[in-house]
Scaffold this active site. Sequence first.
Site, PDB file in Angstrom:
ATOM      1  N   ARG A  76       0.863  -1.176   0.000  1.00 34.35           N
ATOM      2  CA  ARG A  76       0.000   0.000   0.000  1.00 34.35           C
ATOM      3  C   ARG A  76       0.907   1.236   0.000  1.00 34.35           C
ATOM      4  O   ARG A  76       1.787   1.367   0.842  1.00 34.35           O
ATOM      5  CB  ARG A  76      -0.872   0.010   1.246  1.00 34.35           C
ATOM      6  CG  ARG A  76      -1.686   1.271   1.309  1.00 34.35           C
ATOM      7  CD  ARG A  76      -2.388   1.421   2.623  1.00 34.35           C
ATOM      8  NE  ARG A  76      -3.111   2.672   2.642  1.00 34.35           N
ATOM      9  CZ  ARG A  76      -3.280   3.399   3.742  1.00 34.35           C
ATOM     10  NH1 ARG A  76      -2.769   2.999   4.887  1.00 34.35           N
ATOM     11  NH2 ARG A  76      -3.943   4.519   3.685  1.00 34.35           N
ATOM     12  N   HIS A 165      -8.240   6.949   0.287  1.00 31.75           N
ATOM     13  CA  HIS A 165      -9.150   5.809   0.469  1.00 31.75           C
ATOM     14  C   HIS A 165      -9.577   5.212  -0.864  1.00 31.75           C
ATOM     15  O   HIS A 165     -10.617   4.566  -0.949  1.00 31.75           O
ATOM     16  CB  HIS A 165     -10.459   6.232   1.210  1.00 31.75           C
ATOM     17  CG  HIS A 165     -10.293   6.450   2.673  1.00 31.75           C
ATOM     18  ND1 HIS A 165     -11.038   7.378   3.357  1.00 31.75           N
ATOM     19  CD2 HIS A 165      -9.492   5.851   3.581  1.00 31.75           C
ATOM     20  CE1 HIS A 165     -10.693   7.365   4.635  1.00 31.75           C
ATOM     21  NE2 HIS A 165      -9.756   6.442   4.795  1.00 31.75           N
ATOM     22  N   GLU A 374      -9.387  -3.657   2.705  1.00 30.23           N
ATOM     23  CA  GLU A 374      -8.279  -3.015   2.012  1.00 30.23           C
ATOM     24  C   GLU A 374      -7.194  -4.016   1.631  1.00 30.23           C
ATOM     25  O   GLU A 374      -6.634  -3.960   0.532  1.00 30.23           O
ATOM     26  CB  GLU A 374      -7.694  -1.934   2.922  1.00 30.23           C
ATOM     27  CG  GLU A 374      -6.931  -0.902   2.145  1.00 30.23           C
ATOM     28  CD  GLU A 374      -6.390   0.203   3.028  1.00 30.23           C
ATOM     29  OE1 GLU A 374      -6.175  -0.044   4.232  1.00 30.23           O
ATOM     30  OE2 GLU A 374      -6.171   1.293   2.505  1.00 30.23           O
TER      31      GLU A 374
END
Length: 601
Positions: A76, A165, A374
Site C-alpha cells: 500500500r 481511500h 483493504e
Amino acid sequence: MKVLVLNCGSSSIKSSIIDTKIRKELFRFNIERINVAPSGELNGKSIEFQGTGHEAILPQLFKYLDECSFDAIGHRVVHGGADTDRPHLINDLVKNKIKSLSVLAPLHNPINLMGIEAAEKAFPDLPQVAVFDTAFHASLPKRALTYAIPKVYSDKYQIRRFGFHGSSHKYVAKLAASYLGENWRDLRIVSCHLGNGASVSAIEYGRSIETSMGMTPLEGLVMGTRIGDIDAGALLHLMRQEKLSPDQMDQILNKESGLKALSGASSDMRDIVERTTKGDSSAQLALQVFTHRIRKYIGAYTAIMGGVDIVLFTGGIGENSAVVRDRCCQRLEYMGIQYDEDKNIGLNLSDSNNVALFSKDNSRVKLMAVKTDEQLSIARETASIVKERFKVNNDLQIPIAVSARHIHLTQEAVDVLFGKDYQLTKKADLSQPGQFASNERVTIVGPKNQIEKVRILGPCRSKNQVEISRTDEFYLGIDAPVRASGKTENTPGIKLIGPVGNLQLDNGVICAWRHIHMTPDDAASFGVKDKDIIDVKVHNAERPLTFGNVLIRVSPKYKLEMHIDTDEANAAELPMYSEGELVHTDVEASMLNRKTKLNKI
Ligand code: ADP
C-alpha cells in the site's frame, strides 16, 4: 495467486498473505507501536521484537514469513501523485516517484518506500506492486480537483485535490454493484467510508469524479481526530491569536480535533454512541455534526452526478453503527431514497456475505452497508498486475516515456535567441544520462499558427532539431517527416522566437521516429542490434495496442527506455510508467515471416 500484502503505516505494519483465488486470508501479522515498543500478533499469537523503528522490525517480520509461500508482494502506497491512475509493478522509476512525492505525504511515502526496499532485499525474486491510495481519484475532473488559489502557488506546490481511500471506495463500489447483479460502470454511487479516517466519493459510472479528502487526508468529513472542513480564515485567526507554529497547528488539526474534540474525550464512535444514550450533550453534538456533514455530502454529490443509484456505507463506523447510518439517511426521500429503519437496525454484515441492503424494496435508490477489505483489495490489484505482466516474458518489458514537443539547439542558435554566450539552465534531469529539460522556452511559428512555450532540451547539440507531434504539424501548417533524431536533411524549417532574438531555421522539424534506447547488454538480452526495427505491444493501457516500426538505438550511454510522442501515447491512453513487450526479438525471422505471408497473398 498468493499475495503478501504489506501496509506500512507510520506507527504500525499490517501484513497478510491472501489467496486471491479463494479470497481468503491465510496469514495475518500485525505489529503496533513500531517506534516505541513494538508488539506483534501472528495469527492471534503475541510475538516479541528486538529494537524499534521500521528498519529494525521489517527484517524480523520477513524472517517469520520465510516459512510461508507466496507469489508476489503488494504494497500500500499512500501518494501516487497527479498522474498515477493504477497500481504499478515496482521498478526504479516507480520508487523515484514515490520518493519524490514524500513532500506531499511525509508521514507515509518514506515509510511505504522503506517497506518496498526491505521486501526487495528479503525477496529479490518476487514481483512487487505498489497500490496507490490516490490512484482511483486520478479521474477527478479539473473542476473538482482545483482550489481557487493563485496558480503560481498551485503549480509550484501541487496544491490540488488528490483524494484518498481510493482502494476502499473502488472495492466497495464494485462489490455493491455486483451484489445487485449490476456492473458498476452502469451506476452512480455515493460511497461513504467512515472509519477513524473518513471520506465520501462520488463514483459516476466506474470513475471517481469527486471526493471529500483533498490535497491531504484532512479535508471533508469530521473524523476521529481530524478536523475535516473548516473556514481557512478560522485557522489564520487561531494561529495569530495563539501564535501557533505550523507543527502545532498540524497536531491540533490532525490529532486533537474531530470527534475527539467535539465529544470532549473519545474519538471512538462506540463510546460516543453509548454516551448519547445517557444524555451526554457533547457526545450528542459530536454525533449530530458528524452525520450532518455526511448528509450534506450525500446531497452535494448526488447533485454533481445529476442523480444517484446507490448510497453505501463502509469502514468501521459505516459497517457497524446502525445509529450513524440512521442519522445519515434521514429526510432523503426527495432523492428517491426509501429508508427502511428495521432493516438498518437488524443489519449484520458477517451474516450477509459482507453486503446488505437497508432501503425498502421499492426504493429507486439503494441504501447499502458494505464491508471493506483493504488488504484483499490490494492483493487482488497486485495479482492482476502481476498476471498481466507475466503473460509475457518478464525480460522483454521496456519502460515507456512520453516526449512532449521540444527543441534541441546549437550554441549559436541559443546565442541568437537568448543573447551572446547564454547558457541553458537545468529545470530537471531527463532519464537519458546527461540530458536535461531546460528552463528556457521559445515560440515556434508555422505558416498557419504558432505554439508558445516550447521547451528546449540540453545540452546544446551540433544541429538544430524541432520535434513535434502530427497534431502540432496540422496546427502549425507544416508537413514534417517521421525521422530518427539527427536525420534532419530535407526536412522543413520553422521560425523560432526567443526573448532576445528570432531565428529562421532552414530545416530541422521532424516528427520523432518512435524508438528504444538501450545499452549493448540490453540489446544482447533482447536479441536485437542497433537500427533493428521491432514491434512493441502495450497491454497495460486504457486502449492496448501494438506499436509497429519501432527503431532500436544502442549505445553504452543509454538507459533502457522507449520514447513515443504525445499523439502515440494518447492513442493508447497510456498511464504513467507504462511498459511494453518487445514482440519480435528475431527481427530477420519476423520480416521473413511477413514477406512470406505477403508473397502468399
Ligand atoms: P481506520 O480508519 O483506522 O481503518 P476503522 O475502519 O477500523 O478505522 O474504523 C474505526 C472506527 O469504527 C472507530 O471509530 C470505531 O469506534 C468504529 N466502530 C467499530 N465498531 C463499531 C460499532 N459497532 N459501532 C460504532 N462504531 C464502531
